[in-house]
Design an enzyme around this catalytic site. Structure first.
Site, mmCIF file in Angstrom:
data_model
loop_
_atom_site.group_PDB
_atom_site.id
_atom_site.type_symbol
_atom_site.label_atom_id
_atom_site.label_comp_id
_atom_site.label_asym_id
_atom_site.label_seq_id
_atom_site.Cartn_x
_atom_site.Cartn_y
_atom_site.Cartn_z
ATOM 1 N N LYS A 82 28.280 -15.857 29.925
ATOM 2 C CA LYS A 82 28.423 -15.206 28.613
ATOM 3 C C LYS A 82 29.795 -14.558 28.570
ATOM 4 O O LYS A 82 30.338 -14.192 29.619
ATOM 5 C CB LYS A 82 27.331 -14.133 28.434
ATOM 6 C CG LYS A 82 27.084 -13.753 26.994
ATOM 7 C CD LYS A 82 26.128 -14.700 26.289
ATOM 8 C CE LYS A 82 26.051 -14.399 24.811
ATOM 9 N NZ LYS A 82 25.010 -15.208 24.142
ATOM 10 N N ASP B 176 28.098 -16.612 19.272
ATOM 11 C CA ASP B 176 27.049 -15.585 19.352
ATOM 12 C C ASP B 176 27.415 -14.614 18.216
ATOM 13 O O ASP B 176 28.091 -15.018 17.265
ATOM 14 C CB ASP B 176 27.043 -14.908 20.736
ATOM 15 C CG ASP B 176 25.837 -13.988 20.945
ATOM 16 O OD1 ASP B 176 24.739 -14.495 21.206
ATOM 17 O OD2 ASP B 176 25.976 -12.753 20.834
#
Ligand code: NDP
Length: 458
Positions: free
Chosen positions: A114, A154
């Site tokens: 991430k 995201d």
């Protein structure tokens, strides 16, 4: 010395996983997996960098950039980029940690990672966003690649940002490869990728409903509370409506829109909200229009859960820790039977404890049934995995082919959670198994076994 957690979100995600493993029979059957848990909870690598860019007033701006390359036992690191002022290492480590096990549950060859930045896209011009993305990728491109690390979007990173990032990677590396997913449809993106997370959550919950009612019920006629109004919330809402359910709430960081009485959002109203969000605006701007104010209440500063009245399903789809213990109690009192996280770690640990205790105490149809994000929202990364496969093979699948594969993956993900919970946690038949325990064990054991085979622990 302070007892405050140094990385509160990461520690919360770690404890959530570790406690379900501890409370199952997993470590009794396989005590060596405790060692795997200690190893898997440390990222393989964290990259931190400076992002300097120029605003429209020709002033120098600086932000922090991050990429957490958490685990590559099952494939290249894979996970989104978040651009939001709250981004810090604790949040990215929690998201990367969850991503490892989520990606394992898809059955595809993807590790977990991430990244992102504390850059705030709100109030920025498109040119400022482009200049930021170019600067961000100028550093990140040294650390990623189609077989190394494949980021995606995201919060705050849409197809537009993925385009700017991809363009800079291609120019600086002189290489066209599937280094990002969520790309535009005409230049390597997969059909159904924008829809995949929201659709996937709804496909997952459809299996929960069918399992719980022995196939007698579906989304048809159900009242569904949704939070958020971004990518995940929009497509979850559209799929609920397509399947015959009513969407009674949407929200954003400034407030909630709640439908009056039996009203539901329509696809046209969701399209209007989607258009607002493309311009990085708030739903408050539409809430006072004649059409919206006649049909919806706007509650500034509020989350939807205690305001939605009777509901059957709740889909938190905005951000982490957006359902408290009290809100969990309120949802149960409102008759909610199914809760599934579109957002990552949408529920606080207190809320999960309320849902799991209610499930255990009310075995069968009276219970609320909770699905964790790492299973319920795995559809987004699953279709990202399908985008990687299409890019590698230089082919494009039709929307129907991708949607069919997404449905199969969500079904397998649900069944894996149910079967694994029955094996390690749930003693009796006819009892809703714990999807959080089952999904955690299924994801963890797959990664731990691959790491052992590769000599990451012994
Ligand atoms: P978007 O940026 O498209 O939308 C985010 C939504 O959440 C917006 O409505 C935003 O409001 C709201 N929001 C953001 N931060 C907060 C906050 N602190 N408090 C209240 N509301 C907030 O993001 P996505 O829809 O892509 O992501 C939503 C969630 O789903 C995240 O948890 C993400 O990690 C998760 N997820 C996303 C996937 C994907 O494929 N996109 C895949 C799997 C999970 P505002 O517009 O006011 O900022």
């Amino acid at each position: 010395m302070s007892n405050l957690p140094v990385e509160p979100e990461f520690e919360q995600a770690y404890k959530e996983l570790a406690s379900t493993l501890e409370n199952s029979t997993l470590f009794q059957k396989f005590p060596e997996y405790r060692k795997a848990l200690a190893v898997v909870s440390v990222p393989e690598r964290i990259i931190q960098f400076r992002v300097v860019w120029e605003d429209d007033q020709h002033q120098v701006q600086v932000n922090r950039g991050f990429r957490v390359q958490f685990n590559s036992a099952l494939g290249p690191y894979k996970g989104g980029l978040r651009f939001h002022p709250t981004v810090n290492l604790s949040i990215l480590k929690f998201l990367g940690f969850e991503q490892i096990f989520k990606n394992a549950l898809t059955g595809l060859s993807m590790g977990g990672g991430k990244g992102g930045s504390d850059f705030d896209p709100k109030g920025k011009s498109d040119n400022e966003i482009r200049r930021f993305c170019v600067s961000f990728m100028t550093e990140l491109c040294k650390h990623i690649g189609a077989d190394t690390d494949v980021p995606a979007g995201d919060i705050g990173v849409t197809g537009r940002e993925v385009g700017f990032l991809f363009g800079q990677y291609r120019k600086i590396r002189n290489q066209w490869e599937g280094v990002l997913t969520g790309k535009g449809g005409s230049w390597g993106g997969s059909l159904i990728r924008p829809e995949a997370t929201g659709y996937g959550v709804v496909y997952y919950v459809e299996h929960m409903i069918q399992h719980a009612t022995a196939g007698k019920e579906s989304f048809a006629g159900k009242r569904v509370a949704i939070s958020g109004s971004g990518n995940v919330a929009q497509y979850a809402a559209l799929k609920v409506i397509e399947l015959g359910g009513s969407v009674v709430s949407l929200s954003d960081s400034q407030g909630s829109l709640i439908a009056n009485g039996d009203a539901s959002f329509t696809p046209e109203e969701i399209d209007l909200i989607a258009a607002l969000k493309v311009d990085r605006k708030q739903i408050s701007e539409i809430a006072t229009s004649a059409a919206f104010s006649a049909k919806f209440k706007y509650l500034p500063g509020a989350r939807p859960w205690v305001h939605v009245g009777q509901v059957d399903v709740a889909l938190p789809s905005a951000t982490q820790n957006e359902v408290s213990g009290e809100e969990a109690e309120a949802l149960i009192a409102a008759g909610c039977k199914f809760i599934a996280e579109g957002s990552n770690m949408g529920c606080t640990q207190a809320a999960i404890d309320v849902f799991e205790a209610h499930r255990e105490a009310n075995q069968g149809a009276a219970a609320i049934w909770y699905a964790p994000g790492k299973a319920a929202n795995a559809g987004g990364v699953a279709v990202s995995g399908l985008e990687m496969a299409q890019n590698s093979a230089r082919i494009n699948w039709t929307a129907e082919e991708v949607d069919a594969r997404l449905k199969d993956i969500m079904k397998a993900c649900f069944q894996n959670g149910v079967d694994t919970a029955k094996e390690f946690a749930t003693p009796t038949e006819g009892y809703f198994p714990s999807l959080v325990t089952g999904s955690n064990i299924a994801g963890f054991t797959k990664v731990a076994a691959a790491m052992k085979d590769q000599g990451d622990w012994w």
